[in-house]
Design an enzyme around this catalytic site. Structure first.
Site, mmCIF file in Angstrom:
data_model
loop_
_atom_site.group_PDB
_atom_site.id
_atom_site.type_symbol
_atom_site.label_atom_id
_atom_site.label_comp_id
_atom_site.label_asym_id
_atom_site.label_seq_id
_atom_site.Cartn_x
_atom_site.Cartn_y
_atom_site.Cartn_z
ATOM 1 N N GLN A 74 0.844 -1.199 0.000
ATOM 2 C CA GLN A 74 0.000 0.000 0.000
ATOM 3 C C GLN A 74 0.880 1.250 0.000
ATOM 4 O OE1 GLN A 74 -3.610 -0.193 0.332
ATOM 5 N NE2 GLN A 74 -3.475 1.930 -0.247
ATOM 6 N N PHE A 75 1.340 1.681 -1.180
ATOM 7 C CA PHE A 75 2.243 2.829 -1.244
ATOM 8 C C PHE A 75 1.599 4.098 -0.710
ATOM 9 C CE2 PHE A 75 0.003 3.717 -5.158
ATOM 10 C CZ PHE A 75 0.080 5.091 -5.300
ATOM 11 N N THR A 76 0.268 4.169 -0.731
ATOM 12 C CA THR A 76 -0.413 5.391 -0.294
ATOM 13 C C THR A 76 -0.274 5.646 1.202
ATOM 14 O OG1 THR A 76 -2.543 4.283 -0.037
ATOM 15 C CG2 THR A 76 -2.063 5.279 -2.188
#
Length: 141
Positions: A74-76
């Site tokens: 989950q890069f966010t």
């Protein structure tokens, strides 16, 4: 590394209508974010924490009762929305850096004896879960 950890009673992730990872019953759904300074050592440290954190029913950990984990990149989690109306992603590591480190978290968890399901790195994913509690914590190493 940063992880949003949710105690769940079942969770799954789909890509293009296909279930690519699923856990049934009590376990943890873990969203993992990677930043530029993260290392394999931090990935191992996060795996140990996830395996032993006592947030399941009865103050148990996954290692206590063999509960499964669903780990999703989950890069966010490293998005910054403090200024303006559009988040920036500067703190998120690029795919070639992040993917091997998320894979390392999974590898280390499995080496500890965990049953781990995963999402698909870089894919458009649909995550479904039943948050048990609700219970959600942020873990950073």
């Amino acid at each position: 590394m940063r992880a949003v950890v949710q105690r769940v009673d079942g969770a799954r992730v789909e890509v293009a209508g296909e279930t690519v990872g699923e856990i049934v019953g009590e376990g943890l759904c873990v969203l993992v974010g990677v930043t530029h300074e993260d290392t394999r050592e931090k990935a191992a440290q996060l795996a140990r924490k996830l395996w032993s954190v006592r947030i399941l029913q009865g103050e148990k950990s996954c290692s206590d009762n063999g509960a499964p984990l669903l780990v999703i990149s989950q890069f966010t989690l490293y998005g910054d929305a403090r200024k303006g109306r559009r988040p920036t992603w500067n703190a998120a590591a690029p795919g070639p850096v992040a993917e091997p480190l998320v894979d390392e978290v999974v590898t280390q968890l499995r080496a500890l004896g965990a049953h781990v399901e995963t999402g698909r790195f870089g894919a458009e994913m649909k995550v479904s879960l039943t948050n048990d509690g609700p219970f959600t914590v942020l873990v950073e190493v």
